[in-house]
Scaffold this active site. Sequence first.
Site, PDB file in Angstrom:
ATOM      1  N   HIS A 355       0.798  -1.236   0.000  1.00  9.35           N
ATOM      2  CA  HIS A 355       0.000   0.000   0.000  1.00  9.35           C
ATOM      3  C   HIS A 355       0.827   1.281   0.000  1.00  9.35           C
ATOM      4  O   HIS A 355       0.264   2.359   0.176  1.00  9.35           O
ATOM      5  CB  HIS A 355      -0.935   0.038   1.204  1.00  9.35           C
ATOM      6  CG  HIS A 355      -2.014  -0.980   1.166  1.00  9.35           C
ATOM      7  ND1 HIS A 355      -3.256  -0.740   0.630  1.00  9.35           N
ATOM      8  CD2 HIS A 355      -2.031  -2.265   1.573  1.00  9.35           C
ATOM      9  CE1 HIS A 355      -3.995  -1.828   0.729  1.00  9.35           C
ATOM     10  NE2 HIS A 355      -3.272  -2.778   1.301  1.00  9.35           N
ATOM     11  N   LYS A 543      -8.330  14.041   4.561  1.00  7.91           N
ATOM     12  CA  LYS A 543      -7.460  12.859   4.497  1.00  7.91           C
ATOM     13  C   LYS A 543      -6.437  12.998   5.615  1.00  7.91           C
ATOM     14  O   LYS A 543      -6.332  14.062   6.222  1.00  7.91           O
ATOM     15  CB  LYS A 543      -6.749  12.772   3.149  1.00  7.91           C
ATOM     16  CG  LYS A 543      -6.074  14.088   2.721  1.00  7.91           C
ATOM     17  CD  LYS A 543      -5.435  13.995   1.355  1.00  7.91           C
ATOM     18  CE  LYS A 543      -6.387  14.122   0.194  1.00  7.91           C
ATOM     19  NZ  LYS A 543      -6.532  12.928  -0.609  1.00  7.91           N
ATOM     20  N   ARG A 544      -5.676  11.914   5.900  1.00  8.00           N
ATOM     21  CA  ARG A 544      -4.630  12.039   6.904  1.00  8.00           C
ATOM     22  C   ARG A 544      -3.695  13.191   6.563  1.00  8.00           C
ATOM     23  O   ARG A 544      -3.505  13.532   5.395  1.00  8.00           O
ATOM     24  CB  ARG A 544      -3.832  10.734   6.984  1.00  8.00           C
ATOM     25  CG  ARG A 544      -4.536   9.637   7.744  1.00  8.00           C
ATOM     26  CD  ARG A 544      -4.841  10.041   9.170  1.00  8.00           C
ATOM     27  NE  ARG A 544      -3.638  10.061   9.972  1.00  8.00           N
ATOM     28  CZ  ARG A 544      -3.304   9.125  10.845  1.00  8.00           C
ATOM     29  NH1 ARG A 544      -4.105   8.098  11.051  1.00  8.00           N
ATOM     30  NH2 ARG A 544      -2.196   9.216  11.543  1.00  8.00           N
ATOM     31  N   LYS A 549       0.937  14.633   1.055  1.00 11.46           N
ATOM     32  CA  LYS A 549      -0.418  14.917   0.571  1.00 11.46           C
ATOM     33  C   LYS A 549      -0.603  16.407   0.283  1.00 11.46           C
ATOM     34  O   LYS A 549      -1.586  16.826  -0.312  1.00 11.46           O
ATOM     35  CB  LYS A 549      -1.459  14.415   1.570  1.00 11.46           C
ATOM     36  CG  LYS A 549      -1.479  12.879   1.709  1.00 11.46           C
ATOM     37  CD  LYS A 549      -2.498  12.427   2.738  1.00 11.46           C
ATOM     38  CE  LYS A 549      -2.408  10.949   3.073  1.00 11.46           C
ATOM     39  NZ  LYS A 549      -3.071  10.079   2.081  1.00 11.46           N
ATOM     40  N   THR A 652      -8.398   6.760  -2.033  1.00 10.13           N
ATOM     41  CA  THR A 652      -9.746   6.219  -2.220  1.00 10.13           C
ATOM     42  C   THR A 652     -10.775   7.324  -1.965  1.00 10.13           C
ATOM     43  O   THR A 652     -11.891   7.267  -2.477  1.00 10.13           O
ATOM     44  CB  THR A 652     -10.023   5.034  -1.274  1.00 10.13           C
ATOM     45  OG1 THR A 652      -9.521   5.362   0.029  1.00 10.13           O
ATOM     46  CG2 THR A 652      -9.333   3.773  -1.769  1.00 10.13           C
ATOM     47  N   LYS A 656     -14.526   8.523  -3.757  1.00  5.51           N
ATOM     48  CA  LYS A 656     -15.767   8.840  -3.039  1.00  5.51           C
ATOM     49  C   LYS A 656     -16.324  10.190  -3.496  1.00  5.51           C
ATOM     50  O   LYS A 656     -17.532  10.352  -3.694  1.00  5.51           O
ATOM     51  CB  LYS A 656     -15.515   8.856  -1.521  1.00  5.51           C
ATOM     52  CG  LYS A 656     -15.155   7.483  -0.970  1.00  5.51           C
ATOM     53  CD  LYS A 656     -14.511   7.525   0.417  1.00  5.51           C
ATOM     54  CE  LYS A 656     -13.816   6.192   0.700  1.00  5.51           C
ATOM     55  NZ  LYS A 656     -12.852   6.261   1.809  1.00  5.51           N
TER      56      LYS A 656
HETATM   57  C1  26V Z   1       2.566   6.228   5.085  1.00  3.49           C
HETATM   58  C2  26V Z   1       3.642   6.830   5.671  1.00  3.49           C
HETATM   59  C3  26V Z   1       4.216   7.961   4.994  1.00  3.49           C
HETATM   60  C4  26V Z   1       5.455   8.527   5.555  1.00  3.49           C
HETATM   61  C5  26V Z   1       5.697   8.286   6.983  1.00  3.49           C
HETATM   62  C6  26V Z   1       5.262   6.989   7.532  1.00  3.49           C
HETATM   63  C7  26V Z   1       4.104   6.391   6.903  1.00  3.49           C
HETATM   64  C8  26V Z   1       3.455   5.359   7.512  1.00  3.49           C
HETATM   65  C9  26V Z   1       2.375   4.770   6.924  1.00  3.49           C
HETATM   66  C10 26V Z   1       1.947   5.190   5.712  1.00  3.49           C
HETATM   67  C11 26V Z   1       0.781   4.549   5.095  1.00  3.49           C
HETATM   68  C12 26V Z   1       1.036   3.145   4.789  1.00  3.49           C
HETATM   69  C13 26V Z   1      -0.069   2.358   4.278  1.00  3.49           C
HETATM   70  C14 26V Z   1      -1.282   3.079   3.816  1.00  3.49           C
HETATM   71  O1  26V Z   1      -2.124   3.451   4.586  1.00  3.49           O
HETATM   72  N1  26V Z   1      -1.408   3.251   2.530  1.00  3.49           N
HETATM   73  C15 26V Z   1      -2.590   3.821   1.890  1.00  3.49           C
HETATM   74  O2  26V Z   1      -3.373   2.731   1.433  1.00  3.49           O
HETATM   75  C16 26V Z   1      -4.535   3.155   0.747  1.00  3.49           C
HETATM   76  C17 26V Z   1      -5.313   1.912   0.392  1.00  3.49           C
HETATM   77  O3  26V Z   1      -4.608   1.157  -0.509  1.00  3.49           O
HETATM   78  C18 26V Z   1      -4.163   3.976  -0.455  1.00  3.49           C
HETATM   79  O4  26V Z   1      -5.350   4.418  -1.091  1.00  3.49           O
HETATM   80  C19 26V Z   1      -3.326   5.169  -0.056  1.00  3.49           C
HETATM   81  O5  26V Z   1      -2.895   5.874  -1.188  1.00  3.49           O
HETATM   82  C20 26V Z   1      -2.137   4.700   0.758  1.00  3.49           C
HETATM   83  O6  26V Z   1      -1.403   5.791   1.287  1.00  3.49           O
END
Ligand code: 26V
Length: 804
Positions: A355, A543-544, A549, A652, A656
């Site tokens: 992801h 969003k987060r 982002k 996602t 929406k």
């Molecule tokens: C991202 C980051 C970014 C930098 C710092 C640490 C960190 C830790 C976790 C994440 C997110 C990881 C996994 C995640 O939530 N991915 C999201 O998954 C969604 C479903 O597939 C996707 O639509 C998003 O684009 C994606 O960020």
Amino acid sequence: MYIDKKSIKRDFINELTTMYSEDIKGASNLHKYFALSELVKKYSSQNWMRTNRKYKNTKKKQVYYFSMEFLIGRLLGNNLLNLGIKDVCKQALKELGINLNELEEVESDAGLGNGGLGRLAACFLDSMASLGIPGHGCGIRYYYGLFEQKIINGYQVEVPDHWLRDGNIWETRKENKAVKIRFSGNVRTEIKNNSLKFIHENYEEILAVPYDTPVIGYNTDTVNTLRLWNAEVIDSDFDFDFFSKGDYSKAVEHKNSIESISQVLYPDDSKEEGKLLRLKQQYFFVSAGLQSIIRTYKKMNIPINELDKYIAVQINDTHPSVAVAELMRILIDEEEISWDEAFKITTNVMSYTNHTILSEALEKWPIYMFKKLLPRIYMIIEEINKRFCEEIKNKYPNDNKKLNDMSIIFNGEIRMAYLAIVGSHSVNGVAKLHTDLLKNKELKNFNEFYERKFNNKTNGITHRRWLLKANPSLTKILCETIGDQWIKNPLELEKFSKYADDLNIQNKVREVKEKNKISFCNYARRVYGIEINPYSIFDVQVKRLHAYKRQMLNVFNILNLYYKLKENPSLDIIPRTFFFGGKAAPGYYLAKQIIKFINTVASKINNDKDAIHGKLKVVFLPNYSVSLAEKIIPCADVSEQISTATKEASGTGNMKFMMNGAVTIATLDGANIEIKEAVGDKNIVIFGMNKEEVLNLEKNNSYKSNDYYYSDPRLKRIINSLIDTSLNVSSSEFKDIYSSLLEKNDEYFVLKDFDSYVNAQDNIDKLYRDKNKWQEMCIMNISKSGIFSSDNTIKKYAKDIWNV
Ligand code: 26V
């Protein structure tokens, strides 16, 4: 199901009496909510039982979606909808003087996820049940979900999310299905019947108790199961080991430390490494899930070496990837299968979804920690790696770099993503661009090594929650115009495109949006005490909070507009309300500063009535959650999807918004690209660098953010305002933001894309002026959104990966 109004009224009143000895007059909304939910559970209970029985008797292949996160949101409204009794129930309650919406609002969100990844898991469950696919969720029953966000003086303040306080009516505790999980200890080998056996001893054993929640499919008899595991002390341990020795506090301490495993969801955080508790959580639910799968499987009396014909496990990101080694352990140590056969079965069962390409988010565990907590599992990973490294050496003789780059264990750490890749038969990304980057960049070595493992599955969203439930008025117009077949087959939303230039339909779609906006304004007045102009453009970024982002880019454009208005108060722009919402990980200081920045800009602009003349407003919506998303998305005119190209795996939220008729302003990132392909260039506003440009800048190291600061007076003024107290805060308040942009060279190219973004926003303003054209765009977006229903996504998983 069919049920008439009269029966619902009768059943509801009965329920209220049985549960609380109360009548309608005396009961609180909470009690009414529980009574109604209990009723819904009863209505679906036969089907739940039958579904389980059917799965057992027909021996159909079962899919298990293993995920640390399930961002389910509220269930009452969704379950009523999927049962097909929402309207009749609403009517019945109305006749009893009860407003169904008010009861729905009482339910606390099941916020057991951080964002996109957890919400995707929830959408997938809904689609699997609705399509009649035997697919179940497996995760953790967190006592506290993602923190509740309060905004105090512009800052994010985190409050525990005590979502179980009033009890959770949807779950059923299944103590008879509990399993035991073993941590720590040591492994001894012995020769038995001529073969080497591994004996795990001196371990600490804890209990995993499942709580099952029904996942009710739409307009079908299928009711699947979301099984969430709770960590508990094995009673006998508690009683005898410490308690009976009179060491009460030690007994309690011991109990607490075990229960802490399912106590709290980790907020995603860049500095996640080294968190022992998180590793415990991962092994805990993975081991519990696999043990219970195997136990059920064995009851069917099928030989264990046919497991892969009957079971598929999807690993949602790296978090559950220890499943590979745990299944190996069960097959080898408990079922006494040979290594080779066990490995074949395991890889056939497992598949892994990636992801994110952000390397900092790919999990790695220090060997010393892992080995101590999971000694037998570590041995198995070592063996998997040993054999895998042999294969690499055979394929690339004398290529040490390759070996180091691909080894699962390297430099004192275990790379969990690599374990998942090696131990699965399928590895998928979540949008075309993302999969492309995985195959050709981030995981290039693996893609070359395993020719056919990698594949794409573009994300999706359930149109039932995100259109039918969230936007009933739009649903009504769609049904009146193109019939209701699209509900079963969302691709048929396409039929709506015929009406894109139909003035009558355009008007209806506009009226719906206006109605949604007005009711949101009423909500905002009631709940936040703020006034919003429902006739302004609703421009929404929810969003987060993450630097990639680029909420910053959005704010920079707002400040630019504001300064332009200050210079020329009669500047002709369509009034706009900019909405923001989203949580920052508690330890992610830059993201928290961005929240404060948004709120600071909001209070500056919103309080400057003179220059603004109602043309600009900025609103930060606190505590963005599934239920808030359901409220704000149907009101949006503009959907902000402005991440740096290559950084957002899919997104996602973008889907929406589109489904609810917003026009997207976007970079060519993640699924935005596929949205653009679907709606056509005319119906989306694209700006900024594309993937090649970003990758080139990163590769050549040629970007100099300072050049943009010095050469663009707009940027200079905006960036200066971060430190010159003109926003009425101290000069050091935003120093991290300032330094991330200028001293740390603006990792996500905010300054670089600024000009292009401002022009794109200008373009939005122009497009909005042509009311008919704008409505045409909205209708095109709605009509093409069926492609992004998670039903389509799930059908592809089912066919290409799970073989069900
Ligand atoms: C991202 C980051 C970014 C930098 C710092 C640490 C960190 C830790 C976790 C994440 C997110 C990881 C996994 C995640 O939530 N991915 C999201 O998954 C969604 C479903 O597939 C996707 O639509 C998003 O684009 C994606 O960020």
